[in-house]
Design a protein around this motif. Structure first.
Motif, PDB file in Angstrom:
ATOM      1  N   SER A 290     -28.467 -13.861  -1.773  1.00 63.35           N
ATOM      2  CA  SER A 290     -29.134 -15.146  -2.031  1.00 63.35           C
ATOM      3  C   SER A 290     -29.854 -15.175  -3.366  1.00 63.35           C
ATOM      4  N   PHE A 291     -30.159 -13.995  -3.908  1.00 66.41           N
ATOM      5  CA  PHE A 291     -30.885 -13.924  -5.174  1.00 66.41           C
ATOM      6  C   PHE A 291     -30.107 -13.106  -6.201  1.00 66.41           C
ATOM      7  N   SER A 292     -28.774 -13.125  -6.062  1.00 68.44           N
ATOM      8  CA  SER A 292     -27.892 -12.410  -6.989  1.00 68.44           C
ATOM      9  C   SER A 292     -26.760 -13.336  -7.415  1.00 68.44           C
ATOM     10  N   THR A 293     -26.083 -12.955  -8.497  1.00 65.43           N
ATOM     11  CA  THR A 293     -24.891 -13.678  -8.932  1.00 65.43           C
ATOM     12  C   THR A 293     -23.803 -12.648  -9.249  1.00 65.43           C
ATOM     13  N   GLY A 294     -22.614 -13.142  -9.570  1.00 64.57           N
ATOM     14  CA  GLY A 294     -21.503 -12.256  -9.890  1.00 64.57           C
ATOM     15  C   GLY A 294     -21.078 -12.374 -11.331  1.00 64.57           C
ATOM     16  N   SER A 295     -20.028 -11.631 -11.672  1.00 67.23           N
ATOM     17  CA  SER A 295     -19.483 -11.641 -13.025  1.00 67.23           C
ATOM     18  C   SER A 295     -18.258 -12.538 -13.073  1.00 67.23           C
ATOM     19  N   SER A 296     -18.088 -13.245 -14.182  1.00 64.29           N
ATOM     20  CA  SER A 296     -16.907 -14.108 -14.348  1.00 64.29           C
ATOM     21  C   SER A 296     -15.651 -13.298 -14.637  1.00 64.29           C
ATOM     22  N   LEU A 297     -15.822 -12.014 -14.971  1.00 64.64           N
ATOM     23  CA  LEU A 297     -14.684 -11.173 -15.311  1.00 64.64           C
ATOM     24  C   LEU A 297     -14.508  -9.982 -14.374  1.00 64.64           C
ATOM     25  N   MET A 298     -15.629  -9.391 -13.950  1.00 65.44           N
ATOM     26  CA  MET A 298     -15.572  -8.147 -13.168  1.00 65.44           C
ATOM     27  C   MET A 298     -15.928  -8.427 -11.715  1.00 65.44           C
ATOM     28  N   ASN A 303     -24.984  -8.950  -9.712  1.00 67.24           N
ATOM     29  CA  ASN A 303     -26.076  -8.931 -10.672  1.00 67.24           C
ATOM     30  C   ASN A 303     -27.335  -9.566 -10.087  1.00 67.24           C
ATOM     31  N   ALA A 304     -28.459  -8.873 -10.200  1.00 69.29           N
ATOM     32  CA  ALA A 304     -29.738  -9.407  -9.714  1.00 69.29           C
ATOM     33  C   ALA A 304     -30.319 -10.346 -10.771  1.00 69.29           C
ATOM     34  N   ASP A 305     -29.603 -11.442 -11.006  1.00 76.09           N
ATOM     35  CA  ASP A 305     -30.013 -12.364 -12.083  1.00 76.09           C
ATOM     36  C   ASP A 305     -31.378 -12.991 -11.826  1.00 76.09           C
ATOM     37  N   SER A 306     -31.774 -13.094 -10.566  1.00 76.25           N
ATOM     38  CA  SER A 306     -33.108 -13.633 -10.269  1.00 76.25           C
ATOM     39  C   SER A 306     -34.171 -12.805 -10.976  1.00 76.25           C
ATOM     40  N   LEU A 307     -34.013 -11.496 -10.915  1.00 76.25           N
ATOM     41  CA  LEU A 307     -35.000 -10.599 -11.530  1.00 76.25           C
ATOM     42  C   LEU A 307     -34.899 -10.602 -13.044  1.00 76.25           C
ATOM     43  N   GLU A 308     -33.673 -10.698 -13.566  1.00 75.41           N
ATOM     44  CA  GLU A 308     -33.504 -10.737 -15.017  1.00 75.41           C
ATOM     45  C   GLU A 308     -34.090 -12.019 -15.602  1.00 75.41           C
ATOM     46  N   LEU A 309     -33.938 -13.122 -14.874  1.00 75.73           N
ATOM     47  CA  LEU A 309     -34.516 -14.381 -15.340  1.00 75.73           C
ATOM     48  C   LEU A 309     -36.031 -14.343 -15.306  1.00 75.73           C
ATOM     49  N   ILE A 310     -36.589 -13.646 -14.317  1.00 79.18           N
ATOM     50  CA  ILE A 310     -38.042 -13.480 -14.277  1.00 79.18           C
ATOM     51  C   ILE A 310     -38.508 -12.741 -15.523  1.00 79.18           C
ATOM     52  N   ARG A 311     -37.801 -11.664 -15.876  1.00 76.63           N
ATOM     53  CA  ARG A 311     -38.139 -10.942 -17.109  1.00 76.63           C
ATOM     54  C   ARG A 311     -38.014 -11.859 -18.322  1.00 76.63           C
ATOM     55  N   GLY A 312     -36.910 -12.593 -18.386  1.00 79.32           N
ATOM     56  CA  GLY A 312     -36.644 -13.416 -19.560  1.00 79.32           C
ATOM     57  C   GLY A 312     -37.615 -14.559 -19.725  1.00 79.32           C
ATOM     58  N   LYS A 313     -37.951 -15.226 -18.625  1.00 78.87           N
ATOM     59  CA  LYS A 313     -38.833 -16.387 -18.712  1.00 78.87           C
ATOM     60  C   LYS A 313     -40.272 -16.000 -19.019  1.00 78.87           C
TER      61      LYS A 313
END
Length: 478
Positions: A290-298, A303-313
């Motif tokens: 629910s808090f992850s996404t995948g890769s368009s190629l692999m 990917n724990a994009d929720s956490l990466e976006l927290i870092r980025g924002k």
């Protein structure tokens, strides 16, 4: 020599500046480019309800000093509530000349109840004290909302900590394995960061809860407006004591940005830990789909994009703090139009923080702990400090025990053995104080549970931390 003003010229000027609160001074209308550059309604319309609330209170204050009749107050109050309803339902029609939320609401009020009565509302009031009041009302309510989400975050951490009071993991310093700790102890370390964030937010709310309305443009209000009544009516604890300070003060906005920046740095720190722990190399935790996404190629990627976006924002939030500080640093005292730049960053930081708090709460609430992987990552060299403590209990000074424990580690490395596999005679070669009971050290659960002092990682201490936070939450939840 007598000056003659042609009516047609004056009429044209009035028509151009019809909705302006300041148009009487000017003979020419604004250049279209300046009109757009000066306007703020596209973003400050979010203050519509706060502006109406402040205006109703001000109308009541005008009635108290007989500058409005009772029927005029009733018309103004009814008209303003109708305008609030129009904004809420999306029916409010923005017109040319509505340069800001104050202009738009007053223009619409005059349309609804007539210009004569509607025009009385602004008596003795300036947009300088009006906008500061609006912003404080809006931000006060918004920060209470963020506080509610922060308290929920702590509540979730407490819940997850109770689930893992017996799960041991490596604790890290310098990103190197240091000493064993309970997973709950790691979780709670962030709960206490967030508890302090909440206390800072509560303190900021208290500091900003001072009413500037009635300060006028710079020098105050000449109509004996009851400012204490205004403060009480609008839910402020008091009114400001200096009109010049009141109209130019945006410390409350800067403090919100500082709070947001420090809090999001804590979020980013936790997100970084969680990202590391969720990698295949660690595999301590798994972030929910629910808090992850995948890769368009692999296809194998999660990917724990929720956490990466927290870092980025977090960078965006800190950027908003920098922006308001630069604005405030560059202006003289009282109100300057530079302060129009105080709102977009404020709205953006609020929206971003509201999302961040809920996302990190959700990620923590749904993560899965891999206990076995946490145990597998433990190694007996992490008990080197325990060896030093063992020798301290034998009467050896700590500085000496630290040196002897280091010798144990280096000897084990030289022999290619784990510390707990070293023969007793090797220990005795290092120090005569080692004995058979050294074998009792090779138990991670015993190791963590020796730290029973307040704030330690023992189960008893972890439960004490949880009970402390539960009591604190109870005291700070309405």
């Amino acid at each position: 020599m007598e000056t003659t003003i042609k009516f047609s010229s004056l009429e044209k000027s009035i028509k151009i500046e019809d909705n302006k609160l300041w148009g009487g001074r000017f003979e020419k209308g604004l250049d279209p480019l300046m009109e757009e550059f000066n306007a703020s309604l596209r973003f400050d319309k979010r203050l519509y309800s706060a502006d109406i609330t402040g205006s109703i209170a001000y109308a009541k204050a005008l009635r108290k000093c007989d500058l409005l009749k009772e029927n005029e107050l009733n018309l103004i109050e009814e008209g303003l509530e109708n305008i609030r309803s129009e904004w809420q339902t999306g029916m409010f029609v923005i017109k040319g000349g509505d340069e800001d939320i104050h202009t738009a609401n007053e223009r619409r009020l005059k349309e609804l109840i007539g210009a004569d009565i509607g025009g009385k509302l602004h008596t003795g009031r300036s947009r300088n004290d009006q906008v500061s009041t609006d912003m404080k009302i809006w931000l006060r309510d918004s920060l209470k909302e963020l506080l509610k989400y922060m308290l929920k975050l702590i509540e979730v951490i407490i819940k997850r900590s109770l689930q893992y009071t017996d799960a041991i993991m490596p604790g890290y310093t310098h990103l190197q394995r240091a000493q064993p700790v309970y997973f709950s102890h790691w979780l709670l370390s962030f709960a206490f960061m967030y508890q302090q964030d909440c206390e800072r937010l509560i303190a900021a709310l208290d500091r900003m809860n001072v009413c500037p309305l009635g300060s006028g443009a710079i020098s105050g209000n000449p109509f004996n407006i009851d400012r204490d009544f205004l403060a009480k009516e609008l839910g402020f604890k008091s009114c400001s004591m200096n009109s010049m300070h009141a109209v130019g003060d945006r410390d409350f906005v800067a403090e919100f940005h500082f709070w947001s920046s420090l809090t999001v740095i804590h979020f980013s720190k936790m997100a970084e830990d969680l990202l590391l722990f969720s990698t295949k190399e660690f595999s301590f935790i798994e972030i929910s789909d629910s808090f992850s996404t995948g890769s368009s190629l692999m296809p194998q990627k999660k990917n724990a994009d929720s956490l990466e976006l927290i870092r980025g924002k977090s960078g965006r939030i800190v950027g908003n703090l920098t922006a308001i500080l630069v604005v405030l640093k560059g202006i003289p005292s009282t109100f300057n139009k530079d302060l129009q730049e105080d709102k977009e960053g404020m709205f953006d930081s609020f929206d971003t923080m509201k999302s961040l708090i809920q996302v990190i709460t959700g990620a923590i609430d749904t993560l899965t702990l891999n206990r076995n992987k946490c145990i597998e990552a433990l190694s007996s060299d992490m008990l080197a400090t325990d060896i030093a403590y063992y020798l301290v209990r034998k009467g050896v000074s700590f500085r000496k025990t630290h040196e002897l424990a280091g010798s144990v580690v280096s000897t084990a490395e030289r022999l290619g053995l784990e510390i707990h596999n070293l023969p007793l005679n090797v220990f005795k070669e290092i120090s005569e104080h080692f004995d058979e009971d050294i074998r009792l050290l090779w138990n991670f659960e015993n190791s963590v549970n020796q730290y029973t002092v307040k704030g330690g990682t023992s189960k008893a201490s972890v439960l004490q931390q949880i009970n402390f936070l539960k009591d604190w939450l109870k005291d700070n939840t309405e």
